[in-house]
Design a protein around this motif. Structure first.
Motif, PDB file in Angstrom:
ATOM      1  N   LEU A 108      -7.466  44.264  26.491  1.00  0.00           N
ATOM      2  CA  LEU A 108      -6.345  43.544  25.885  1.00  0.00           C
ATOM      3  C   LEU A 108      -5.377  44.615  25.406  1.00  0.00           C
ATOM      4  N   VAL A 109      -4.320  44.796  26.157  1.00  0.00           N
ATOM      5  CA  VAL A 109      -3.426  45.925  25.933  1.00  0.00           C
ATOM      6  C   VAL A 109      -2.242  45.513  25.072  1.00  0.00           C
ATOM      7  N   CYS A 110      -2.076  46.208  23.959  1.00  0.00           N
ATOM      8  CA  CYS A 110      -0.921  45.970  23.110  1.00  0.00           C
ATOM      9  C   CYS A 110      -0.328  47.327  22.728  1.00  0.00           C
ATOM     10  N   PRO A 111       0.945  47.378  22.513  1.00  0.00           N
ATOM     11  CA  PRO A 111       1.572  48.662  22.187  1.00  0.00           C
ATOM     12  C   PRO A 111       1.348  49.048  20.734  1.00  0.00           C
ATOM     13  N   PHE A 112       1.476  50.324  20.460  1.00  0.00           N
ATOM     14  CA  PHE A 112       1.507  50.767  19.074  1.00  0.00           C
ATOM     15  C   PHE A 112       2.749  50.146  18.430  1.00  0.00           C
ATOM     16  N   ALA A 113       2.570  49.468  17.348  1.00  0.00           N
ATOM     17  CA  ALA A 113       3.734  48.890  16.658  1.00  0.00           C
ATOM     18  C   ALA A 113       3.406  48.848  15.179  1.00  0.00           C
ATOM     19  N   ALA A 114       3.959  49.778  14.474  1.00  0.00           N
ATOM     20  CA  ALA A 114       3.534  50.037  13.098  1.00  0.00           C
ATOM     21  C   ALA A 114       3.651  48.837  12.170  1.00  0.00           C
ATOM     22  N   ASP A 115       4.685  48.017  12.329  1.00  0.00           N
ATOM     23  CA  ASP A 115       4.847  46.980  11.314  1.00  0.00           C
ATOM     24  C   ASP A 115       4.339  45.612  11.767  1.00  0.00           C
TER      25      ASP A 115
ATOM     26  N   VAL B 245      -5.176  42.170  30.130  1.00  0.00           N
ATOM     27  CA  VAL B 245      -4.309  41.162  29.515  1.00  0.00           C
ATOM     28  C   VAL B 245      -3.280  41.931  28.709  1.00  0.00           C
ATOM     29  N   LEU B 246      -2.052  41.729  29.048  1.00  0.00           N
ATOM     30  CA  LEU B 246      -0.979  42.501  28.418  1.00  0.00           C
ATOM     31  C   LEU B 246      -0.248  41.620  27.428  1.00  0.00           C
ATOM     32  N   MET B 247      -0.110  42.119  26.208  1.00  0.00           N
ATOM     33  CA  MET B 247       0.607  41.325  25.220  1.00  0.00           C
ATOM     34  C   MET B 247       1.746  42.129  24.602  1.00  0.00           C
ATOM     35  N   GLU B 248       2.525  41.463  23.795  1.00  0.00           N
ATOM     36  CA  GLU B 248       3.717  42.085  23.220  1.00  0.00           C
ATOM     37  C   GLU B 248       4.627  42.555  24.348  1.00  0.00           C
ATOM     38  N   VAL B 249       4.928  41.635  25.236  1.00  0.00           N
ATOM     39  CA  VAL B 249       5.656  41.973  26.457  1.00  0.00           C
ATOM     40  C   VAL B 249       7.172  41.969  26.208  1.00  0.00           C
ATOM     41  N   GLY B 250       7.818  42.970  26.736  1.00  0.00           N
ATOM     42  CA  GLY B 250       9.273  43.038  26.650  1.00  0.00           C
ATOM     43  C   GLY B 250       9.910  42.365  27.853  1.00  0.00           C
ATOM     44  N   LEU B 251      11.162  41.995  27.730  1.00  0.00           N
ATOM     45  CA  LEU B 251      11.836  41.337  28.848  1.00  0.00           C
ATOM     46  C   LEU B 251      11.948  42.267  30.054  1.00  0.00           C
ATOM     47  N   ASP B 252      12.146  43.539  29.791  1.00  0.00           N
ATOM     48  CA  ASP B 252      12.128  44.543  30.862  1.00  0.00           C
ATOM     49  C   ASP B 252      11.033  45.522  30.499  1.00  0.00           C
ATOM     50  N   ASP B 253       9.851  45.216  30.955  1.00  0.00           N
ATOM     51  CA  ASP B 253       8.673  45.965  30.496  1.00  0.00           C
ATOM     52  C   ASP B 253       8.106  46.815  31.633  1.00  0.00           C
ATOM     53  N   VAL B 254       8.183  48.122  31.466  1.00  0.00           N
ATOM     54  CA  VAL B 254       7.746  49.042  32.521  1.00  0.00           C
ATOM     55  C   VAL B 254       6.254  48.885  32.815  1.00  0.00           C
ATOM     56  N   ARG B 255       5.518  48.427  31.810  1.00  0.00           N
ATOM     57  CA  ARG B 255       4.064  48.280  32.006  1.00  0.00           C
ATOM     58  C   ARG B 255       3.749  47.203  33.045  1.00  0.00           C
TER      59      ARG B 255
ATOM     60  N   PRO C 283      -4.771  49.798  22.340  1.00  0.00           N
ATOM     61  CA  PRO C 283      -3.378  50.095  21.997  1.00  0.00           C
ATOM     62  C   PRO C 283      -2.868  51.254  22.852  1.00  0.00           C
ATOM     63  N   VAL C 284      -1.742  51.059  23.499  1.00  0.00           N
ATOM     64  CA  VAL C 284      -1.172  52.133  24.320  1.00  0.00           C
ATOM     65  C   VAL C 284       0.315  52.284  23.995  1.00  0.00           C
ATOM     66  N   SER C 285       0.842  53.418  24.367  1.00  0.00           N
ATOM     67  CA  SER C 285       2.268  53.637  24.173  1.00  0.00           C
ATOM     68  C   SER C 285       3.045  52.708  25.103  1.00  0.00           C
ATOM     69  N   SER C 286       4.248  52.351  24.707  1.00  0.00           N
ATOM     70  CA  SER C 286       5.009  51.364  25.468  1.00  0.00           C
ATOM     71  C   SER C 286       5.594  51.930  26.751  1.00  0.00           C
ATOM     72  N   ASP C 287       5.481  53.252  26.962  1.00  0.00           N
ATOM     73  CA  ASP C 287       6.044  53.816  28.194  1.00  0.00           C
ATOM     74  C   ASP C 287       5.146  53.571  29.403  1.00  0.00           C
ATOM     75  N   GLY C 288       3.928  53.068  29.173  1.00  0.00           N
ATOM     76  CA  GLY C 288       3.057  52.707  30.286  1.00  0.00           C
ATOM     77  C   GLY C 288       2.199  53.838  30.823  1.00  0.00           C
ATOM     78  N   GLU C 289       2.400  55.039  30.320  1.00  0.00           N
ATOM     79  CA  GLU C 289       1.650  56.180  30.851  1.00  0.00           C
ATOM     80  C   GLU C 289       0.153  56.026  30.598  1.00  0.00           C
ATOM     81  N   ALA C 290      -0.191  55.673  29.370  1.00  0.00           N
ATOM     82  CA  ALA C 290      -1.608  55.501  29.025  1.00  0.00           C
ATOM     83  C   ALA C 290      -2.211  54.317  29.765  1.00  0.00           C
ATOM     84  N   LEU C 291      -1.407  53.290  29.970  1.00  0.00           N
ATOM     85  CA  LEU C 291      -1.886  52.112  30.699  1.00  0.00           C
ATOM     86  C   LEU C 291      -2.212  52.481  32.147  1.00  0.00           C
ATOM     87  N   ALA C 292      -1.332  53.232  32.777  1.00  0.00           N
ATOM     88  CA  ALA C 292      -1.565  53.654  34.155  1.00  0.00           C
ATOM     89  C   ALA C 292      -2.833  54.481  34.268  1.00  0.00           C
TER      90      ALA C 292
END
Length: 233
Positions: A65-72, A121-131, A100-109
């Motif tokens: 379950l992949v989510c980005p680092f997001a401090a708040d 399962v990818l969550m916290e998805v952006g509208l233009d999400d490189v992941r 938890p992975v960085s949003s640039d997708g490097e760790a995910l790859a």
DNA sequence: GGCATGGGGACATAAGCAGT
DNA sequence: ACTGCTTATGTCCCCATGCC
């Protein structure tokens, strides 16, 4: 030294294949034989070697379950997703890891490329999400909680944020409120710029505001804040 | 240095056996 | 013939080891 299937088979007086049949429920085994095998497992404290199983079956049975680092982003808002996903994975004889992975997708790859997981399962998805583009290119099944701009051929579940916003505004307006503040999450947080729910609730707000132009006294006000209760203060 | 081999644990499956 | 099981074999991937 942890007990293996071989130990269980010897203790129960059966072959390794029969132990496998019981473990995986792949072939009928008499109740008495099953009882002996289960008793041997209990006596020896047998636990499946997940690494060996993955090796043989070419499946790790791990879903990330992949989510980005997001401090708040507080754990409270994500807890239900985590628990629900873990339960569903468990029911399907899989394990869930929260990754938890960085949003640039490097760790995910890296995670997916090393065949460490069977699915994502990818969550916290952006509208233009490189992941999402990375997952499209890799041979690992995935699904999204949320959505990108282009969802062609991508399985996902989502909340209708636009309609949610419409219902909220209508509800408050119906109660007689005419000055409505909207406290959104903060896009100042690294990785959260373009975050779908933020953008789409914003879109729902402005869209419904326009539709309500014949009610000029209804004037939704947008205000960003941190994604926690104190942000609305 | 390069190549071949073995070991690790479990799974999948074909073939075969004994009993009913 | 069918059931319930065993046996044998191949397979998975990677690393360590040994040999040329």
């Amino acid at each position: 030294m942890a007990a293996t299937m071989k130990d269980v088979a010897e203790a129960a007086g059966v072959s390794i294949a029969t132990v496998s049949f019981v473990l995986n429920d792949t072939k009928p085994v008499t109740p008495e034989t099953r009882r002996r095998i289960e008793q041997a497992m209990a006596d020896l404290g047998f636990r499946r070697n997940m690494v060996a199983r993955a090796l043989a079956s070419r499946r790790t049975r791990i879903i990330a379950l992949v989510c980005p680092f997001a401090a708040d982003r507080t754990a409270h808002s994500l807890k239900d997703f985590f628990i629900g996903a873990a339960q569903a994975a468990n029911e399907a004889d899989h394990h869930l890891v929260i990754w938890p992975v960085s949003s640039d997708g490097e760790a995910l790859a890296s995670l997916v490329g090393q065949k460490l997981v069977d699915g994502v399962v990818l969550m916290e998805v952006g509208l233009d999400d490189v992941r999402v583009e990375i997952l499209r290119q890799l041979d690992t099944p995935f699904a999204l909680i949320g959505r990108t701009r282009d969802m062609a051929g991508v399985p996902y579940v989502d909340i209708d944020f636009e309609e949610s916003m419409r219902l909220c505004i209508d509800h408050l307006a119906g109660l007689g409120h005419r000055r409505i503040a909207f406290v959104n999450g903060s896009e100042e947080v690294p990785g959260m710029a373009g975050f779908g729910p933020y953008v789409r609730t914003e879109g729902g707000l402005s869209g419904h505001g326009q539709e309500a132009a014949d009610a000029p006294d209804r004037l939704p006000l947008t205000r960003h804040g941190a994604g926690r209760p104190a942000g609305g203060a």
